[in-house]
Design a protein around this motif. Structure first.
Motif, mmCIF file in Angstrom:
data_model
loop_
_atom_site.group_PDB
_atom_site.id
_atom_site.type_symbol
_atom_site.label_atom_id
_atom_site.label_comp_id
_atom_site.label_asym_id
_atom_site.label_seq_id
_atom_site.Cartn_x
_atom_site.Cartn_y
_atom_site.Cartn_z
ATOM 1 N N LEU A 1 0.825 -1.104 -0.115
ATOM 2 C CA LEU A 1 0.052 -0.002 -0.129
ATOM 3 C C LEU A 1 0.743 1.290 -0.019
ATOM 4 O O LEU A 1 0.544 2.205 -0.553
ATOM 5 C CB LEU A 1 -0.854 -0.016 1.124
ATOM 6 C CG LEU A 1 -2.053 1.131 1.359
ATOM 7 C CD1 LEU A 1 -2.812 1.347 0.133
ATOM 8 C CD2 LEU A 1 -2.532 0.993 2.713
ATOM 9 N N GLU A 2 2.092 1.050 0.811
ATOM 10 C CA GLU A 2 2.768 2.337 0.544
ATOM 11 C C GLU A 2 3.316 2.790 -0.964
ATOM 12 O O GLU A 2 3.537 3.924 -0.943
ATOM 13 C CB GLU A 2 4.175 1.958 1.505
ATOM 14 C CG GLU A 2 3.791 1.889 3.084
ATOM 15 C CD GLU A 2 3.674 3.127 3.459
ATOM 16 O OE1 GLU A 2 4.570 4.203 3.477
ATOM 17 O OE2 GLU A 2 2.599 3.180 4.458
ATOM 18 N N TYR A 3 3.462 1.898 -1.592
ATOM 19 C CA TYR A 3 4.135 2.074 -3.158
ATOM 20 C C TYR A 3 2.793 2.899 -3.848
ATOM 21 O O TYR A 3 2.616 3.972 -4.254
ATOM 22 C CB TYR A 3 4.362 0.903 -3.862
ATOM 23 C CG TYR A 3 4.542 0.976 -5.223
ATOM 24 C CD1 TYR A 3 5.482 1.693 -5.662
ATOM 25 C CD2 TYR A 3 3.406 0.514 -6.065
ATOM 26 C CE1 TYR A 3 5.861 1.593 -6.952
ATOM 27 C CE2 TYR A 3 3.661 0.829 -7.475
ATOM 28 C CZ TYR A 3 4.802 1.455 -8.069
ATOM 29 O OH TYR A 3 4.822 1.797 -9.136
ATOM 30 N N HIS A 4 1.332 2.191 -3.417
ATOM 31 C CA HIS A 4 0.366 2.827 -4.366
ATOM 32 C C HIS A 4 -0.094 4.266 -3.576
ATOM 33 O O HIS A 4 -0.381 4.759 -4.368
ATOM 34 C CB HIS A 4 -0.797 1.859 -4.035
ATOM 35 C CG HIS A 4 -0.504 0.707 -4.832
ATOM 36 N ND1 HIS A 4 -0.570 0.473 -5.988
ATOM 37 C CD2 HIS A 4 -0.347 -0.595 -4.484
ATOM 38 C CE1 HIS A 4 -0.186 -0.604 -6.389
ATOM 39 N NE2 HIS A 4 -0.110 -1.533 -5.168
ATOM 40 N N MET A 5 0.492 4.466 -2.381
ATOM 41 C CA MET A 5 0.230 5.795 -1.832
ATOM 42 C C MET A 5 1.361 6.745 -2.238
ATOM 43 O O MET A 5 1.477 7.950 -1.680
ATOM 44 C CB MET A 5 0.262 5.607 -0.415
ATOM 45 C CG MET A 5 -1.280 4.950 0.102
ATOM 46 S SD MET A 5 -1.325 4.949 2.095
ATOM 47 C CE MET A 5 -1.341 6.473 2.391
ATOM 48 N N LYS A 6 2.325 6.286 -3.061
ATOM 49 C CA LYS A 6 3.404 7.251 -3.445
ATOM 50 C C LYS A 6 4.320 7.585 -2.201
ATOM 51 O O LYS A 6 5.014 8.813 -2.398
ATOM 52 C CB LYS A 6 3.149 8.408 -4.317
ATOM 53 C CG LYS A 6 2.487 7.989 -5.400
ATOM 54 C CD LYS A 6 1.961 9.361 -6.400
ATOM 55 C CE LYS A 6 1.318 8.855 -7.464
ATOM 56 N NZ LYS A 6 0.878 9.742 -8.495
#
Length: 605
Positions: free
Chosen positions: A174-179
């Motif tokens: 999720l951290e990646y998708h939240m940039k």
């Protein structure tokens, strides 16, 4: 004293070398009871046995020494470091105690392939780089929030290696998708690019925010020139974040770059030493150590311990060090600075305030656990400062008041357990002294006060305080001598101008530290006596001015005076009233008496 010691100890002391080293004392059971360092082993160890020590604890140590050992080292600094290590290992009974049970947060940058940045209380020598310590956890978290807002540093705990990425074990979270992460676990961001972010994080943690802002400003300008305005806006937001962070940072100097600072605060039993590391004029780390005295360790000696402790604990290499006093150790290539003014003095003041605040916080915590502890500490301090044989739980203070010799009075205020006992306060109207004679007035009041206490078999105070210098205290001592109380009650005088403390028979006053609890109690006593005396004196003077003329008229009683004052409101109006006006209020007979008497006196209110 050495001749009373075992022969093997005498032989060891006799052949000690004149070199730097560490000496270790053992008791008869073979336990380590003291570890010390010395610039000259022979001279230092001999000093324990060739004189009588004033401090009881030192005498007990010398009495307990049964054997000794020593270690020779090249320099005094090496001796200090070795002493520090041995004290921690053996925890000897008579050594200074480092009370540092409080853990401080650090910000850690790991040494991994893709480094992580996080807050920790565990400082380890594991290849990671630690920044701090931070005395306030909220400050450390604020720095982490800034870093988190600026750069997409990974927060997961996966051990990401090239092999891990090649095997495709990573999963974008999720951290990646939240940039907030750029996909380290799958290799979507190269190590070199990621380490660029880490380098900028290091700049923030080292306090090099001005350099980082300059870099961002240049990058923003270049992007604007290339018409990449959206990317320039992102850089601008980062620039503004750092700018806001700088506005909240503890900037202590605009002119001093990198320096170490040690501030010190002493409270007799313990010494609090604050360490600050300043980089680019900003405090980037700070910690306060508390050393509890066991023997008569000096401030210089304890400061040397702190220098060694900080150097070892945080891997600090000193170069320029601001200190309040020269430490009791020689450190090659270290420049100790004792500033008197300017920015360096301001830095020292900041560090000293931190040490003082730690002392205040520690004492408050102790008082919370044991409310009576502060009182006992204050009374013990007073006992030492004022050369008493017992704790001054009952203190009486005397102050004389008169204006140009009129209405002379004296006040006696009583403190019990360092607090006012107002029901025991007493006023005295001076009876045997004509004119403004402070010394004679003091003798009269002391005589009257303690004659009565003796007659009534009342408790005597442990300490008498007189408001004044040598003259007043001599008069008070004379009165006590005549009563046979000279050796039973201690007495001191306090002179108002410089707060000097005078003792009987000693022409040289004692100057107590302005922050001393002893002086604060005595000042409170003196101020309370002054207030109580002035109030009584003012009341007597006012009463005398208002009714003395009426009091002197024969045939005029209290009822007549009260009637006149209620009707005319003041003595001046009574004097200016006509005979008819007076007659209308109190009748013709008394009106004639008062009218004739007031005008015969030619009263001029």
């Amino acid at each position: 004293m050495l001749k009373n010691k075992p022969s093997h100890l005498q032989e060891k002391v006799a052949v000690l070398p004149d070199t730097p080293g560490v000496y270790i004392y053992f008791n008869s059971e073979g336990q380590v009871i003291y570890v010390g360092k010395a610039k000259n082993l022979k001279r230092r160890v001999a000093s324990y046995f060739n004189r009588e020590h004033e401090v009881v604890r030192t005498r007990l140590l010398v009495r307990a020494i049964h054997d000794m050992d020593y270690i020779v080292v090249p320099t005094e600094q090496d001796a200090l470091n070795l002493e520090n290590s041995l004290i921690k290992e053996y925890q000897p009974r008579y050594n200074v105690l480092l009370k540092d049970d409080k853990s401080y947060p650090w910000i850690c940058i790991t040494g991994e392939h893709y480094p992580r940045v996080f807050l920790t209380y565990n400082y380890k020598k594991d290849g990671s780089k630690y920044y701090g310590p931070y005395t306030n956890q909220s400050v450390a978290r604020a720095v982490l929030r800034l870093i988190d807002d600026l750069y997409p540093i990974r927060t997961c705990r996966h051990i990401i290696t090239p092999e891990y990425i090649e095997k495709g074990k990573g999963r974008l979270c999720l951290e990646y998708h939240m940039k907030r992460c750029l996909g380290c676990c799958t290799g979507l961001i190269s190590v070199d690019e990621y380490l660029t972010y880490i380098d900028r994080v290091r700049q923030i943690l080292r306090g090099e925010t001005q350099e980082l802002m300059g870099f961002l400003r240049d990058e923003m300008t270049q992007l604007s020139i290339e018409l990449r305005f959206e990317e320039a806006q992102v850089i601008k937001e980062k620039y503004q974040l750092i700018e806001r962070y700088n506005a909240k940072s503890v900037i202590v100097s605009q002119t001093i770059q990198d320096i170490d600072v040690f501030g010190l605060e002493d409270d007799d039993n313990s010494v609090y030493i604050n360490y600050m590391h300043v980089r680019r004029g900003v405090v980037v780390s700070s910690v306060t150590l508390q050393y509890k005295r066991r023997l008569e360790e000096s401030q210089a000696q304890l400061l040397a311990y702190a220098l060694s402790e900080i150097s070892k604990r945080f891997s600090v290499d000193y170069k320029d060090v601001i200190v309040p006093i020269v430490p009791e150790v020689e450190m090659p290539n270290v420049n100790f600075i004792i500033p008197q003014r300017g920015d360096k003095k301001k830095l020292l003041d900041v560090s000293t305030r931190n040490a003082r605040q730690r002392k205040i916080d520690t004492l408050k915590q102790m008082e919370k656990k044991n409310p009576e502890q502060r009182l006992e500490r204050t009374l013990e301090r007073m006992k030492i400062d004022f050369r008493l044989v017992e704790l001054p739980r009952h203190i009486e203070c005397f102050d004389n008041s008169n204006i140009q010799g009129t209405n002379p009075v004296s006040a006696c205020v009583v403190f019990r357990n360092a607090k006012p006992s107002k029901r025991d306060y007493r006023h005295f109207i001076i009876k045997t002294v004509d004119g403004p004679n402070d010394f004679a007035s003091m003798k009269e009041v002391i005589t009257r006060r303690y004659t009565r206490l003796l007659q009534e078999n009342e408790e005597l105070p442990q300490l008498i305080v007189v408001d004044g210098g040598k003259g007043q205290i001599s008069a008070a001592v004379e009165a006590l001598d005549e009563l046979g109380l000279r050796g039973k009650i201690a007495i001191i005088g306090i002179a108002e101008r410089l707060e000097e403390i005078y003792f009987p028979g000693d022409s040289v006053p004692l100057y107590i530290d302005k922050n001393s609890e002893s002086l604060k109690v005595i000042q409170h006593l003196r101020d309370e006596a002054h207030r109580f005396g002035i109030t009584h004196h003012r009341n007597r003077r006012s009463k005398g001015q208002v009714v003395s003329a009426l009091d002197s008229i024969k045939g005029v009683g209290e009822k007549t005076r009260t009637t006149l004052l209620r009707h005319f409101k003041s003595l001046k109006r009574i004097h200016n009233a006509s005979l008819d006006d007076l007659t209308a209020v109190i009748g013709p007979a008394k009106a004639h008496i008062i009218y004739d008497a007031l005008h015969a006196l030619e009263l001029n209110p």
